[in-house]
Design a protein around this motif. Sequence first.
Motif, PDB file in Angstrom:
ATOM      1  N   TYR A 564      16.150  91.423  87.603  1.00  0.00           N
ATOM      2  CA  TYR A 564      16.669  90.283  86.861  1.00  0.00           C
ATOM      3  C   TYR A 564      16.280  90.503  85.416  1.00  0.00           C
ATOM      4  CZ  TYR A 564      17.644  87.754  91.115  1.00  0.00           C
ATOM      5  OH  TYR A 564      18.180  87.364  92.303  1.00  0.00           O
ATOM      6  N   GLN A 565      17.095  90.138  84.459  1.00  0.00           N
ATOM      7  CA  GLN A 565      16.745  90.248  83.039  1.00  0.00           C
ATOM      8  C   GLN A 565      16.598  91.694  82.590  1.00  0.00           C
ATOM      9  OE1 GLN A 565      15.817  87.432  80.816  1.00  0.00           O
ATOM     10  NE2 GLN A 565      16.930  86.375  82.416  1.00  0.00           N
ATOM     11  N   GLY A 566      16.804  92.639  83.492  1.00  0.00           N
ATOM     12  CA  GLY A 566      16.641  94.035  83.095  1.00  0.00           C
ATOM     13  C   GLY A 566      15.200  94.470  82.904  1.00  0.00           C
ATOM     14  N   GLU A 567      14.265  93.593  83.194  1.00  0.00           N
ATOM     15  CA  GLU A 567      12.845  93.924  83.032  1.00  0.00           C
ATOM     16  C   GLU A 567      12.154  93.688  84.370  1.00  0.00           C
ATOM     17  OE1 GLU A 567      11.191  95.022  80.482  1.00  0.00           O
ATOM     18  OE2 GLU A 567      12.158  94.374  78.606  1.00  0.00           O
ATOM     19  N   ASP A 568      10.942  94.239  84.539  1.00  0.00           N
ATOM     20  CA  ASP A 568      10.269  94.047  85.828  1.00  0.00           C
ATOM     21  C   ASP A 568       9.518  92.727  85.892  1.00  0.00           C
ATOM     22  OD1 ASP A 568       8.259  94.658  84.122  1.00  0.00           O
ATOM     23  OD2 ASP A 568       7.314  96.185  85.388  1.00  0.00           O
ATOM     24  N   PHE A 569       9.806  91.832  84.949  1.00  0.00           N
ATOM     25  CA  PHE A 569       9.207  90.506  85.070  1.00  0.00           C
ATOM     26  C   PHE A 569      10.200  89.444  84.638  1.00  0.00           C
ATOM     27  CE2 PHE A 569       8.048  89.484  80.578  1.00  0.00           C
ATOM     28  CZ  PHE A 569       8.463  90.671  79.998  1.00  0.00           C
ATOM     29  N   THR A 570      10.115  88.277  85.270  1.00  0.00           N
ATOM     30  CA  THR A 570      11.021  87.185  84.969  1.00  0.00           C
ATOM     31  C   THR A 570      10.193  85.956  84.646  1.00  0.00           C
ATOM     32  OG1 THR A 570      12.268  88.116  86.805  1.00  0.00           O
ATOM     33  CG2 THR A 570      13.156  86.131  85.770  1.00  0.00           C
ATOM     34  N   PRO A 571      10.006  85.632  83.360  1.00  0.00           N
ATOM     35  CA  PRO A 571       9.129  84.518  82.999  1.00  0.00           C
ATOM     36  C   PRO A 571       9.550  83.201  83.643  1.00  0.00           C
ATOM     37  CG  PRO A 571       9.653  85.817  81.068  1.00  0.00           C
ATOM     38  CD  PRO A 571      10.504  86.340  82.177  1.00  0.00           C
ATOM     39  N   GLN A 572       8.581  82.295  83.712  1.00  0.00           N
ATOM     40  CA  GLN A 572       8.817  81.008  84.356  1.00  0.00           C
ATOM     41  C   GLN A 572       9.903  80.197  83.661  1.00  0.00           C
ATOM     42  OE1 GLN A 572       4.429  79.744  84.672  1.00  0.00           O
ATOM     43  NE2 GLN A 572       5.360  78.821  86.459  1.00  0.00           N
ATOM     44  N   THR A 573      10.157  80.508  82.395  1.00  0.00           N
ATOM     45  CA  THR A 573      11.119  79.716  81.630  1.00  0.00           C
ATOM     46  C   THR A 573      12.552  80.129  81.906  1.00  0.00           C
ATOM     47  OG1 THR A 573      10.717  81.292  79.870  1.00  0.00           O
ATOM     48  CG2 THR A 573       9.592  79.180  79.700  1.00  0.00           C
ATOM     49  N   VAL A 574      12.750  81.245  82.628  1.00  0.00           N
ATOM     50  CA  VAL A 574      14.108  81.722  82.888  1.00  0.00           C
ATOM     51  C   VAL A 574      14.722  80.916  84.027  1.00  0.00           C
ATOM     52  CG1 VAL A 574      15.484  83.687  83.632  1.00  0.00           C
ATOM     53  CG2 VAL A 574      13.510  84.043  82.130  1.00  0.00           C
ATOM     54  N   PRO A 575      15.893  80.310  83.806  1.00  0.00           N
ATOM     55  CA  PRO A 575      16.515  79.508  84.872  1.00  0.00           C
ATOM     56  C   PRO A 575      16.868  80.370  86.074  1.00  0.00           C
ATOM     57  CG  PRO A 575      17.568  79.100  82.753  1.00  0.00           C
ATOM     58  CD  PRO A 575      16.678  80.268  82.560  1.00  0.00           C
ATOM     59  N   ILE A 576      16.911  79.714  87.238  1.00  0.00           N
ATOM     60  CA  ILE A 576      17.298  80.402  88.471  1.00  0.00           C
ATOM     61  C   ILE A 576      18.770  80.781  88.369  1.00  0.00           C
ATOM     62  CG2 ILE A 576      17.621  80.071  90.963  1.00  0.00           C
ATOM     63  CD1 ILE A 576      14.752  80.046  90.453  1.00  0.00           C
ATOM     64  N   ARG A 577      19.065  82.032  88.659  1.00  0.00           N
ATOM     65  CA  ARG A 577      20.471  82.452  88.620  1.00  0.00           C
ATOM     66  C   ARG A 577      21.219  81.921  89.827  1.00  0.00           C
ATOM     67  NH1 ARG A 577      21.793  88.523  86.924  1.00  0.00           N
ATOM     68  NH2 ARG A 577      20.319  89.077  88.534  1.00  0.00           N
ATOM     69  N   GLU A 578      22.506  81.895  89.697  1.00  0.00           N
ATOM     70  CA  GLU A 578      23.307  81.440  90.822  1.00  0.00           C
ATOM     71  C   GLU A 578      23.153  82.417  91.976  1.00  0.00           C
ATOM     72  OE1 GLU A 578      27.795  80.055  91.230  1.00  0.00           O
ATOM     73  OE2 GLU A 578      26.920  79.744  89.241  1.00  0.00           O
ATOM     74  N   GLY A 579      22.922  81.895  93.160  1.00  0.00           N
ATOM     75  CA  GLY A 579      22.765  82.772  94.317  1.00  0.00           C
ATOM     76  C   GLY A 579      21.372  83.366  94.439  1.00  0.00           C
ATOM     77  N   GLU A 580      20.514  83.116  93.441  1.00  0.00           N
ATOM     78  CA  GLU A 580      19.162  83.656  93.534  1.00  0.00           C
ATOM     79  C   GLU A 580      18.312  82.785  94.436  1.00  0.00           C
ATOM     80  OE1 GLU A 580      17.022  83.838  89.863  1.00  0.00           O
ATOM     81  OE2 GLU A 580      15.174  84.428  90.862  1.00  0.00           O
ATOM     82  N   GLU A 581      17.497  83.432  95.211  1.00  0.00           N
ATOM     83  CA  GLU A 581      16.632  82.690  96.118  1.00  0.00           C
ATOM     84  C   GLU A 581      15.326  82.376  95.412  1.00  0.00           C
ATOM     85  OE1 GLU A 581      15.153  83.725 100.443  1.00  0.00           O
ATOM     86  OE2 GLU A 581      17.202  84.416 100.073  1.00  0.00           O
ATOM     87  N   GLU A 582      14.980  81.109  95.310  1.00  0.00           N
ATOM     88  CA  GLU A 582      13.698  80.788  94.674  1.00  0.00           C
ATOM     89  C   GLU A 582      12.615  80.830  95.727  1.00  0.00           C
ATOM     90  OE1 GLU A 582      13.100  76.881  93.163  1.00  0.00           O
ATOM     91  OE2 GLU A 582      11.232  77.495  92.210  1.00  0.00           O
TER      92      GLU A 582
END
Lengths: 583, 351
Positions: A564-582
């Motif tokens: 996600y985001q092209g990086e190996d980390f996804t900060p807490q501020t990044v919204p959940i993408r459609e279809g992404e499992e939280e």
Amino acid sequence: MSDHKETFITKYIFSQDHKMIAKQYLITGIIMAVIGGLMSMLFRLQLAYPEQKFTILEAFLGKEGMTPDMYMGLVTIHGTIMVFFVLTAGLSGTFSNLLIPLQIGARDMASGFLNMLSYWLFFLSSVLMVISIFVHTGMASAGWTIYPPLSVLPQAMSGSGLGMDLWLISMAIFIAASLLGSLNYIVTVLNLRTKGMKMTRLPLTIWAFFITAIIGVVSFPVLLSAALLLIFDRSFGTSFYLSDIFIQGEVLHYQGGSPILFEHLFWFLGHPEVYIILLPALGIISEVIATNSRKPIFGYRAMIGSIMAIAFLSTIVWGHHMFVTGMNPFLGSVFTFTTLLIAIPSAVKAFNYITTLWKGNLQLNPGMLFSIGMVSVFISGGLTGLILGDSALDINVHDTMFVVAHFHLVMGVAALLGMFAGVYHWFPKMYGKMMNKNLGYLHFWTTIVTAYGVFYPMHFIGLAGLPRRYFNNTAFPLFDDLLEINIVITWFAIIGGLAQLIFLGNFFMSIFFGKKTVQNPWRSNTLEWTTPIEHFHGNWYGDIPEVHRWPYDYSKVDENGDYYQGEDFTPQTVPIREGEEEF
Amino acid sequence: MTAILYILVFTIIAIGSWQAVKIFGLLKSNEIATEKENNINGWLMLGIMAFLYSLMIFSFYKYSKVLLPQLAASEEGLHIDKLFKITFILIFIVQFITQFLIFYFTFKYRGKDKSYKATFLTDNHKLEFFWTIIPAIVFSGLIIYGLWTWNLVTDITNKEDNPIYIELYSKQFQWEARYAGKDNILGEANIRNIKGINTMGVDMSDKNSQDDKAVLHEIYLPKGRKVVFQIRSQDVIHSAYMPHFRAQMNCVPGMKTYMGFTPSVTTEEMRNNEDTKIKVTNINKIRAVNSKKLIANGEDALEPYIFDYLLLCNKICGSSHYSMQMKIVVVEESEYNKWIASKKTLAQVIN
């Protein structure tokens, strides 16, 4: 909030900014650690070379050199300083203050004023404790557990005079400071979380600090009452803890009290205190290990459950410090049961850390090494708890050097390594500079080797039957053969102590000359790295960021196997993408 | 003069560390660990594992001779030792495995090039269930066995044992003892009765006190007969610790505490025990070396060490805590009877 005028005094001294208060706690803690550490060097030298007069140490010890009274005083104040001033205030005070508002997305603590008051009370108590070392009749020397009657009667021990008074006053103020801090942490975590920061999205650091604060509020007041009653017994002639005492040819007036009452009150704090020290350190390494493994912490919910279970159980195990005080054997059975229960959540936590490492992409920077070191030491020290927690086995090792080895590993060294991990990890956040990494590595390698070198052989001394707090072990021949082990331990201790100079040098030099940091040096998910590098009161320019996910989305890939985001980390501020499992 | 020395040393250390920081600071290092750093530290972590394992093995090899003799000197001690061995083996296995996993994983999964992806793994309920339930089962076993042992060793109420009652009396920094005498009942006592040679404050108006026998310096215990200690203190908390018998109980002023055990090895037998012999020889070697130094300084040589059971104080009690002890002699019951008969009763001594 961010635009109010700050003078030098309100910014650096009587600051209400949690980040400044955190730094104040850390620096005070470091100074106390240096004092406590130097004391341990002095008594380690005595244990290894009991006959030797070290003329070079005359400045510290006076003309007579080491006396039994001074030895007792040193171990007492070493314990007090390390347990309360370094690993409680220095560790919790620093990181709870720094991280709670930053990681939950708050502009400051719920009450900045109480927070400031908490630090300054802690400062006052530290000053009093240090002054107490230098009083004429000697420092408090009844052991850090200050069991009466020894701590009450100046006739029994010269350290139980003015030194003990100062100790008690200092601790009473310390407890007040600790309670103010804890209440503030609890209220802040409950009320000031930013939008979207559900309790189930809190980083494990915050969970650990939060639960620690609750244990503190539950148990510290009991120590305060114990200390107050002790002050009454000492100064106002009451008999809460004393009865039937004949000393120096004289019957004292005390009648009807019981020292065992004090032991119960003391250990009602004393045991939870172990977890007040440990949990924040475990919280810190949870964060550091996850970030640097580039992998979610394994079993997030189990971790929270374990923290809660440990916290709950920690308040009902205190009797395992008192198996040989003549308590009813049935009561002993109950405490054995609860004590061994606590091993289960501890084991779960250890397994979770190990599994977090598994198939990670471990970035072995100093913070990460200290965290892994802590897991190792925590297990090594924790396992011998199975012996001490089992009442039948405790009989023969109770109060021996085996106990000293056990708790130094499981809570002393472990918490200290956790604290170092925290300092290396959040130094950029605190000072906007990077610490020198190579010195960090050097610091870690010497520390872990010497820590094991000191405390591993110490188990054997204990199993040989040597009681703790012995001024020397050659008063009778039974323990003559332990001297060679003591010498080995002392040399490891000296080298380990010197190794801390590397840290001190690195720490203070980096504050002034360190390389400037980038905003998110460890490529971490949590909110503190979304704040600007330079500090100002209020943490974020503009709005506080909103939170959309838990903090451990490291190396999360979508259905195509891409980050996600092209990086190996996804900060807490990044919204959940459609279809992404939280999570 | 020393002050100047200290300032000098401090300055040198300060300058030295500053230089070190500058030198190391010149080495460029990335923010997160570089591949080289991961590599070096991954290998070093394996080194730590090797160090830890060798420290464990070395300590066991080198230091097991300083431990208490393997043979417990009381029947209860044998049970404690059995439980201890089981627990210790368990600890050792778990320690070996977990430490291996920690350091091996650190080495194996040390950061590699950027294309390597860590595995996104949040939890695994099956795994978590197993490692919660397995410790739970193991600990339950330990708890049950431990409590069985605990109840066994703390049981001093069984009259069938026909125990001998002995009082241990502690004060700064000395032990005293009182045998219950012919009636095998200890007379009442309180520190308010302390007067002259009645140092334990025995109440001489109590008829049970008359035949009690006070001893100093050493106590005799009969082999094979249960002994129950009533323990008192006159000033601060002490702790009656008899490591060879695996027995300990605190001495608390203002109250009486109790413990009991059945001595099962006489002093003579323990002296001939293999472990004890090794330990004693080792200690005597050390003492011989020390004696040489003493003689060179014109002082008397140390006496050679002969093994004896000791009662130690194991609770911080003041400045001479470290030297507070008393000799315990375990003998056959017939010899014990002779010894106790030779002692005067309190009635004879005090009245």
